[in-house]
Design a protein around this motif. Sequence first.
Motif, PDB file in Angstrom:
ATOM      1  N   GLN A 369       0.819  -1.213   0.000  1.00  0.00           N
ATOM      2  CA  GLN A 369       0.000   0.000   0.000  1.00  0.00           C
ATOM      3  C   GLN A 369       0.853   1.264   0.000  1.00  0.00           C
ATOM      4  O   GLN A 369       0.464   2.277  -0.577  1.00  0.00           O
ATOM      5  N   ALA A 370       2.035   1.193   0.605  1.00  0.00           N
ATOM      6  CA  ALA A 370       2.932   2.353   0.598  1.00  0.00           C
ATOM      7  C   ALA A 370       3.284   2.761  -0.830  1.00  0.00           C
ATOM      8  O   ALA A 370       3.312   3.948  -1.166  1.00  0.00           O
ATOM      9  N   LYS A 371       3.543   1.767  -1.682  1.00  0.00           N
ATOM     10  CA  LYS A 371       3.912   2.051  -3.072  1.00  0.00           C
ATOM     11  C   LYS A 371       2.788   2.737  -3.844  1.00  0.00           C
ATOM     12  O   LYS A 371       3.041   3.427  -4.833  1.00  0.00           O
ATOM     13  N   LEU A 372       1.555   2.543  -3.395  1.00  0.00           N
ATOM     14  CA  LEU A 372       0.399   3.098  -4.108  1.00  0.00           C
ATOM     15  C   LEU A 372       0.111   4.547  -3.724  1.00  0.00           C
ATOM     16  O   LEU A 372      -0.694   5.213  -4.360  1.00  0.00           O
ATOM     17  N   GLY A 373       0.752   5.047  -2.653  1.00  0.00           N
ATOM     18  CA  GLY A 373       0.622   6.450  -2.267  1.00  0.00           C
ATOM     19  C   GLY A 373      -0.547   6.733  -1.344  1.00  0.00           C
ATOM     20  O   GLY A 373      -1.470   5.923  -1.206  1.00  0.00           O
ATOM     21  N   GLY A 374      -0.496   7.909  -0.706  1.00  0.00           N
ATOM     22  CA  GLY A 374      -1.571   8.342   0.166  1.00  0.00           C
ATOM     23  C   GLY A 374      -1.730   7.492   1.406  1.00  0.00           C
ATOM     24  O   GLY A 374      -2.827   7.369   1.960  1.00  0.00           O
ATOM     25  N   TYR A 375      -0.643   6.907   1.872  1.00  0.00           N
ATOM     26  CA  TYR A 375      -0.703   5.953   2.979  1.00  0.00           C
ATOM     27  C   TYR A 375       0.593   6.052   3.771  1.00  0.00           C
ATOM     28  O   TYR A 375       1.655   6.312   3.211  1.00  0.00           O
ATOM     29  N   LEU A 376       0.474   5.857   5.068  1.00  0.00           N
ATOM     30  CA  LEU A 376       1.636   5.917   5.947  1.00  0.00           C
ATOM     31  C   LEU A 376       1.531   4.770   6.947  1.00  0.00           C
ATOM     32  O   LEU A 376       0.474   4.541   7.523  1.00  0.00           O
ATOM     33  N   SER A 377       2.614   4.033   7.129  1.00  0.00           N
ATOM     34  CA  SER A 377       2.610   2.891   8.043  1.00  0.00           C
ATOM     35  C   SER A 377       3.515   3.160   9.234  1.00  0.00           C
ATOM     36  O   SER A 377       4.621   3.673   9.072  1.00  0.00           O
ATOM     37  N   PRO A 378       3.085   2.773  10.447  1.00  0.00           N
ATOM     38  CA  PRO A 378       3.980   2.852  11.597  1.00  0.00           C
ATOM     39  C   PRO A 378       4.933   1.664  11.672  1.00  0.00           C
ATOM     40  O   PRO A 378       5.730   1.568  12.592  1.00  0.00           O
ATOM     41  N   ASN A 379       4.842   0.756  10.696  1.00  0.00           N
ATOM     42  CA  ASN A 379       5.714  -0.422  10.635  1.00  0.00           C
ATOM     43  C   ASN A 379       7.126   0.023  10.245  1.00  0.00           C
ATOM     44  O   ASN A 379       7.358   0.492   9.132  1.00  0.00           O
ATOM     45  N   LYS A 380       8.072  -0.140  11.150  1.00  0.00           N
ATOM     46  CA  LYS A 380       9.428   0.399  10.945  1.00  0.00           C
ATOM     47  C   LYS A 380      10.243  -0.394   9.920  1.00  0.00           C
ATOM     48  O   LYS A 380      11.313   0.043   9.513  1.00  0.00           O
ATOM     49  N   ASN A 381       9.746  -1.553   9.509  1.00  0.00           N
ATOM     50  CA  ASN A 381      10.482  -2.366   8.534  1.00  0.00           C
ATOM     51  C   ASN A 381       9.951  -2.229   7.116  1.00  0.00           C
ATOM     52  O   ASN A 381      10.339  -2.995   6.227  1.00  0.00           O
ATOM     53  N   VAL A 382       9.072  -1.264   6.878  1.00  0.00           N
ATOM     54  CA  VAL A 382       8.678  -0.939   5.509  1.00  0.00           C
ATOM     55  C   VAL A 382       9.798  -0.109   4.892  1.00  0.00           C
ATOM     56  O   VAL A 382      10.206   0.912   5.468  1.00  0.00           O
ATOM     57  N   PRO A 383      10.341  -0.507   3.746  1.00  0.00           N
ATOM     58  CA  PRO A 383      11.423   0.269   3.126  1.00  0.00           C
ATOM     59  C   PRO A 383      10.971   1.695   2.813  1.00  0.00           C
ATOM     60  O   PRO A 383       9.887   1.889   2.253  1.00  0.00           O
TER      61      PRO A 383
END
Length: 459
Positions: A369-383
């Motif tokens: 979902q990060a690659k698709l934009g408009g989204y932010l994750s608190p997961n610290k292991n997302v590149p």
Amino acid sequence: MHSKSSTFRTHRAVTTLAALLAGALALSACSGSDNDKKGNGDRSSGATGSTVTLPKLNGARLEVAAVWTGGEQANFKKVLAEFEKRTGAHVTFVPAQDPIINFLGSKIAGGQPPDVALLPQPGAIKQAVEKGWAKPLGPEARKELAENYAQGWQDIGKVGGKPYGVYYKAANKSLIWYNAKVFENAGAQEPKTWQNLLTASRAVYDSGVTPFSVAGADGWPLTDWFENVYLSQAGPEKYDQLAQHKIKWTDPSVKQALTTLAQIWGKKDYLAGGQTGALQTEFPQSVTQTFTGGDQPKSAMVYEGDFVQVNIGETKAKVGTDAKVFPFPAVGSSAPVVSGGDAAVILKDSKAAQALVTFLASPDAATIQAKLGGYLSPNKNVPISAYPNAVQQKIAKALIASGDDFRFDMSDQAPQAFGGTPGKGEWKDLQDFLKNPTDVAGAQAKLEKDAAAAYGNGG
């Protein structure tokens, strides 16, 4: 019902992330240092590597409920499609209405609860646990949480010390987006203080463009406006006290914040459509009308979180060049940093439901979902490189770097009846205040009456 008190929040929340954002958002459309290939401790061999083991679930059927619409819903469905591909399960997205806790109540009463729900308030998670709806996370999901999330994000999903929620989605709700061409024409500068913001607003107004779009038809953006002003002006200790209703909404600190807000909300010519127009403007429109119309849009600025980019994407404006962003200015001694988020909670305990929430807790799901934009994750292991533009990469870096140092959205911590129901409680009271920003005392009295009822007079 009292909201959960989070002991991990400290005064550094206001200074640390605010300082990071102030530097991070002073950027151009692209930056050579933004292409980090890994997040902190990335367990995969790269952005596309699989980091989580999922069971085979051939024939299993799951329902996932969330209030997400438009591009946000479409992008989340792509994440669910990957889960289907890996497990053989079939997942149906169930569109929910606000307040989602009421929607779920009707589903449960009818004997048809979804397997998993995305809850946007810690108060809603607690309510779901107290009603006996929510099921604890299993060992696989807890393992993913421990490996991928700062302790603060783990704690906000707990009730009674037991983990129930996986914060799949986060939000930085201390951002103001602006039409770069309008600012350039007006000679306006990105403001660092509230007084600077008023000065920039005046320059924009004098150039012939209305300074602000305010999404008054939706009550929740108004609560976010208030929270940023209040956190910066009154400070984190008062913020926590008000969030838990340990001080009343008639407190002088609330009067000060509302009076400050009225410096913008009270100027009819500073709001697209005036107060009446603002009260008829829904959130998506508040964004799109700021970035359509070239250098003569209906407004120059719109306040809201990083998720605004989804709506900017519906216009021809490009984030980082046409649409730029600055941190919410300091009203007091420090700029505010308010976070929000949506947590995946299991309502029907099964191997398939546990597997889905485990997947949502992994970097695999969030990276899609990060690659698709408009989204932010608190997961610290997302590149960091998964985020599609320099603005989003900087916001993501700042969020992860903040660790445990953040203040969670105040209205989301409140009982749903006060902080999360359209047409009621804080949403309605601030809509009434937007309609008549001179009546500060009246707004305070309504807010306190509604808060006392919702918290059980727990002031």
